[in-house]
Design a protein around this motif. Sequence first.
Motif, PDB file in Angstrom:
ATOM      1  N   GLU A 363      59.944 -10.632  37.272  1.00 48.09           N
ATOM      2  CA  GLU A 363      59.931 -10.016  38.326  1.00 48.09           C
ATOM      3  C   GLU A 363      61.083 -10.039  39.294  1.00 48.09           C
ATOM      4  N   MET A 364      61.460 -11.139  39.200  1.00 43.98           N
ATOM      5  CA  MET A 364      62.819 -11.291  40.125  1.00 43.98           C
ATOM      6  C   MET A 364      64.009 -10.605  39.736  1.00 43.98           C
ATOM      7  N   MET A 365      64.300 -10.484  38.312  1.00 42.13           N
ATOM      8  CA  MET A 365      65.247  -9.867  37.710  1.00 42.13           C
ATOM      9  C   MET A 365      65.239  -8.524  37.824  1.00 42.13           C
ATOM     10  N   ALA A 366      63.872  -7.804  37.797  1.00 37.46           N
ATOM     11  CA  ALA A 366      63.426  -6.463  37.960  1.00 37.46           C
ATOM     12  C   ALA A 366      64.100  -6.217  39.714  1.00 37.46           C
ATOM     13  N   ALA A 367      63.721  -6.907  40.729  1.00 38.44           N
ATOM     14  CA  ALA A 367      63.847  -6.743  42.037  1.00 38.44           C
ATOM     15  C   ALA A 367      65.649  -6.742  42.065  1.00 38.44           C
ATOM     16  N   TYR A 368      66.083  -7.554  41.348  1.00 36.01           N
ATOM     17  CA  TYR A 368      67.568  -7.653  41.359  1.00 36.01           C
ATOM     18  C   TYR A 368      68.093  -6.491  41.061  1.00 36.01           C
ATOM     19  N   ARG A 369      67.801  -5.897  39.786  1.00 31.28           N
ATOM     20  CA  ARG A 369      68.620  -4.602  39.191  1.00 31.28           C
ATOM     21  C   ARG A 369      68.056  -3.496  40.084  1.00 31.28           C
ATOM     22  N   GLN A 370      66.986  -3.430  40.752  1.00 33.12           N
ATOM     23  CA  GLN A 370      67.001  -2.003  41.666  1.00 33.12           C
ATOM     24  C   GLN A 370      67.622  -2.274  42.491  1.00 33.12           C
ATOM     25  N   LYS A 371      68.143  -3.413  43.333  1.00 31.72           N
ATOM     26  CA  LYS A 371      68.804  -3.699  44.428  1.00 31.72           C
ATOM     27  C   LYS A 371      70.479  -3.198  44.070  1.00 31.72           C
ATOM     28  N   GLU A 372      70.866  -3.681  43.268  1.00 31.92           N
ATOM     29  CA  GLU A 372      72.282  -3.796  42.560  1.00 31.92           C
ATOM     30  C   GLU A 372      72.590  -2.168  42.046  1.00 31.92           C
ATOM     31  N   PRO A 374      70.409   0.816  41.801  1.00 32.44           N
ATOM     32  CA  PRO A 374      69.455   1.801  42.010  1.00 32.44           C
ATOM     33  C   PRO A 374      69.021   3.076  41.117  1.00 32.44           C
ATOM     34  N   ARG A 375      70.287   3.604  40.603  1.00 31.35           N
ATOM     35  CA  ARG A 375      70.449   4.929  40.035  1.00 31.35           C
ATOM     36  C   ARG A 375      69.966   4.554  38.699  1.00 31.35           C
ATOM     37  N   ARG A 376      70.530   3.452  37.973  1.00 32.01           N
ATOM     38  CA  ARG A 376      70.132   3.150  36.576  1.00 32.01           C
ATOM     39  C   ARG A 376      68.722   2.556  36.547  1.00 32.01           C
ATOM     40  N   TYR A 377      68.226   1.971  37.757  1.00 27.93           N
ATOM     41  CA  TYR A 377      66.714   1.395  37.409  1.00 27.93           C
ATOM     42  C   TYR A 377      65.716   2.356  37.755  1.00 27.93           C
ATOM     43  N   LEU A 383      62.628   1.135  31.357  1.00 28.08           N
ATOM     44  CA  LEU A 383      63.593  -0.034  30.878  1.00 28.08           C
ATOM     45  C   LEU A 383      62.882  -0.871  29.540  1.00 28.08           C
ATOM     46  N   TRP A 384      61.568  -0.698  29.413  1.00 21.79           N
ATOM     47  CA  TRP A 384      61.347  -1.771  28.550  1.00 21.79           C
ATOM     48  C   TRP A 384      61.695  -0.750  27.232  1.00 21.79           C
ATOM     49  N   PRO A 385      61.338   0.459  26.980  1.00 25.72           N
ATOM     50  CA  PRO A 385      61.845   0.834  25.493  1.00 25.72           C
ATOM     51  C   PRO A 385      63.154   0.775  25.379  1.00 25.72           C
ATOM     52  N   LEU A 386      64.106   0.795  26.239  1.00 21.76           N
ATOM     53  CA  LEU A 386      65.492   1.067  26.607  1.00 21.76           C
ATOM     54  C   LEU A 386      66.132  -0.621  26.022  1.00 21.76           C
ATOM     55  N   ALA A 387      65.056  -1.540  26.427  1.00 25.18           N
ATOM     56  CA  ALA A 387      65.473  -2.588  26.285  1.00 25.18           C
ATOM     57  C   ALA A 387      65.593  -3.159  24.933  1.00 25.18           C
ATOM     58  N   LEU A 388      64.420  -2.513  24.022  1.00 26.15           N
ATOM     59  CA  LEU A 388      64.035  -3.005  22.606  1.00 26.15           C
ATOM     60  C   LEU A 388      65.071  -2.163  21.992  1.00 26.15           C
ATOM     61  N   GLN A 389      65.527  -0.946  22.341  1.00 28.27           N
ATOM     62  CA  GLN A 389      66.485  -0.366  21.271  1.00 28.27           C
ATOM     63  C   GLN A 389      67.683  -0.980  21.599  1.00 28.27           C
ATOM     64  N   LYS A 390      68.281  -1.494  22.516  1.00 29.43           N
ATOM     65  CA  LYS A 390      69.582  -2.221  22.709  1.00 29.43           C
ATOM     66  C   LYS A 390      69.630  -3.302  22.060  1.00 29.43           C
ATOM     67  N   ARG A 391      68.597  -4.198  21.984  1.00 32.81           N
ATOM     68  CA  ARG A 391      68.630  -5.375  21.122  1.00 32.81           C
ATOM     69  C   ARG A 391      68.681  -5.014  19.726  1.00 32.81           C
ATOM     70  N   LYS A 392      67.793  -4.343  19.353  1.00 31.84           N
ATOM     71  CA  LYS A 392      68.105  -3.880  17.617  1.00 31.84           C
ATOM     72  C   LYS A 392      69.427  -3.335  17.573  1.00 31.84           C
ATOM     73  N   GLU A 393      70.317  -2.775  18.323  1.00 33.09           N
ATOM     74  CA  GLU A 393      71.417  -2.214  18.132  1.00 33.09           C
ATOM     75  C   GLU A 393      72.471  -3.392  18.153  1.00 33.09           C
ATOM     76  N   GLY A 394      72.123  -4.622  18.761  1.00 34.06           N
ATOM     77  CA  GLY A 394      73.147  -5.684  18.902  1.00 34.06           C
ATOM     78  C   GLY A 394      73.890  -5.615  20.175  1.00 34.06           C
ATOM     79  N   ARG A 395      73.467  -4.771  21.215  1.00 26.80           N
ATOM     80  CA  ARG A 395      74.122  -4.720  22.425  1.00 26.80           C
ATOM     81  C   ARG A 395      73.630  -5.513  23.679  1.00 26.80           C
ATOM     82  N   CYS A 396      72.820  -6.481  23.396  1.00 24.07           N
ATOM     83  CA  CYS A 396      72.450  -7.663  24.250  1.00 24.07           C
ATOM     84  C   CYS A 396      73.117  -8.938  24.278  1.00 24.07           C
ATOM     85  N   PRO A 397      73.349  -9.511  25.249  1.00 21.96           N
ATOM     86  CA  PRO A 397      74.145 -10.923  25.099  1.00 21.96           C
ATOM     87  C   PRO A 397      72.878 -11.818  24.428  1.00 21.96           C
TER      88      PRO A 397
END
Length: 563
Positions: A363-372, A374-377, A383-397
């Motif tokens: 929840e704290m990370m979601a609030a941080y992303r929305q503040k920094e 806002p256009r992407r958030y 965001l959830w399906p996007l996060a899963l796709q990025k992890r499968k493609e190896g684009r997550c730290p």
Amino acid sequence: MAELRHSTVAAAAARSSNSPAKRDSDASVASSPFASTSSARGRGGGDDDDGKDAHRSSPLLPHHHKRLGLPSSLRSLLALEDPRSPSASSSYRILLALLAFLLLAAAFSATSVWSRLNAPYLCQKDGITLHCPETKEAPSLWENPRAATTSWKPYVPPENETSGYIFIHAEGGLNQQRIAICNAVAIAKIMKATLILPVLKQDQIWKDQTKFEDIFDVDHFINYLKDDVRIVRDIPDWFTEKDELFTSIKRTVKNIPKYASAQFYIDNVLPRIKEKKIMSIKPFVDRLGYDNVPMEINRLRCRVNYHALKFLPDIEEMADKLAARMRNRTGSVNPYMALHLRFEKGMVGLSFCDFAGTREEKEMMAAYRQKEWPRRYKNGSHLWPLALQKRKEGRCPLEPGEIAIILRALGYTRGTQIYVASGQVYGGKNRMAPLRNMFPNLVTKEELASAAEMAPFRKHVTSLAALDFLVCLRSDAFVMTHGGNFAKLIMGARRYGGRHRLKSIKPDKGLMSKSLGDPHMGWAAFSDDVVITHQTRAGLPEPTFPNYDLWENPLTPCMCPTA
């Protein structure tokens, strides 16, 4: 009677020949040059025997000079003729001139012979010892005597020959700023413009206000590139509209596409610079391509990155101390690994990936992303399906626990000395616990150096980043957990500087995501997959390809095989 007459005549002739007048006349005739011929003609001219007898009887004309055919002038010099005659006078003058010439020639010859006899390079041998006179070295042994007639120096265009001035703000963190500086020099070369020393702009994540001279050696930077590009420290004094450079549309070149070609700058930017004399370029992140610029421009970027941009001496010295301390932590010389752990709060938020954590953390990370961002958030629903796709493609730290499992699978043991280059890890000690449990010899720069040693570098975040950069560059093995400019520049610098013989590991995050998510894969199979996959991901130089990244792999434009 006839006999009496004959004797009388002979006696008379004898008396007449003994007279003084007759003797004077005979002497006069004998002294004449024509005496012999006249007497010969008087006696008939054709009587050879009489002529020979006359010559043999003459005391003034020896017969051998006549046979040699000497000219009359020389015969007079040899006392064969009367010196009072005109021909003899001329001959004496010739003789005097000849003697004078011979005397002069002898004087000059004597001087030359004397100088040779006294030449300094003549040595005398005494047994096996050679005694040579001392000589004074001529200046021409060391200096070109004709150097004063011609003088040359490298050509640097004077100020009035430049097409204009360009000014940029280098944005982002230290390494993004480094790339921007390299590109600024390159476009200045393309347009034959003068580059004003770039300004390092404060970033919203790094929040650091550092000047160029706080990190880099400005004098070295300018002098190293003086034969390529003219660089000045500040905006010229004659330009009075300094505040308009980044605020006025008239003074700013905008809308340059990403990875623009060299021809784009010549066609679209250069005319405006020639018209306005000074222009700023904004934005300037990734505004110059790689495979659409001349090879010499890419080589210039390499020279800027690896040679011209030199950190200040105190940063270099502190980095050397940290690297030496890492190699001596066990009491003897040991190799060390540098781990670039990209898991700061800003990186985690910007990735928009999902990570393990409590509900409160999410929840704290979601609030941080929305503040920094806002256009992407937006509303966060996508965001959830996007996060899963990025992890499968190896684009997550990679998280600290994930990189620990990969390192153990590669064969690194619990005793491995690891230097951690990172900011403040998101999640703190709890997030770092899995990595520290498997590799307890984790060290940061703050643990290697005292507070007093680190104090001068805490003034600027970029100074701390520079220390991490240099310690990672000097390491025996380098491991990244995510891409980004820091990791790319380290990989490229190790390749360029010959450190590719040591490992620089770039994990295959896509494969790791698949393997780590498979509950049926055992440790042996996982370990084999990791080892095989990373045999070709250990940092060797690779041939480049279209749209390649020059900073990570400078092989094609900037490197050549060793002999």
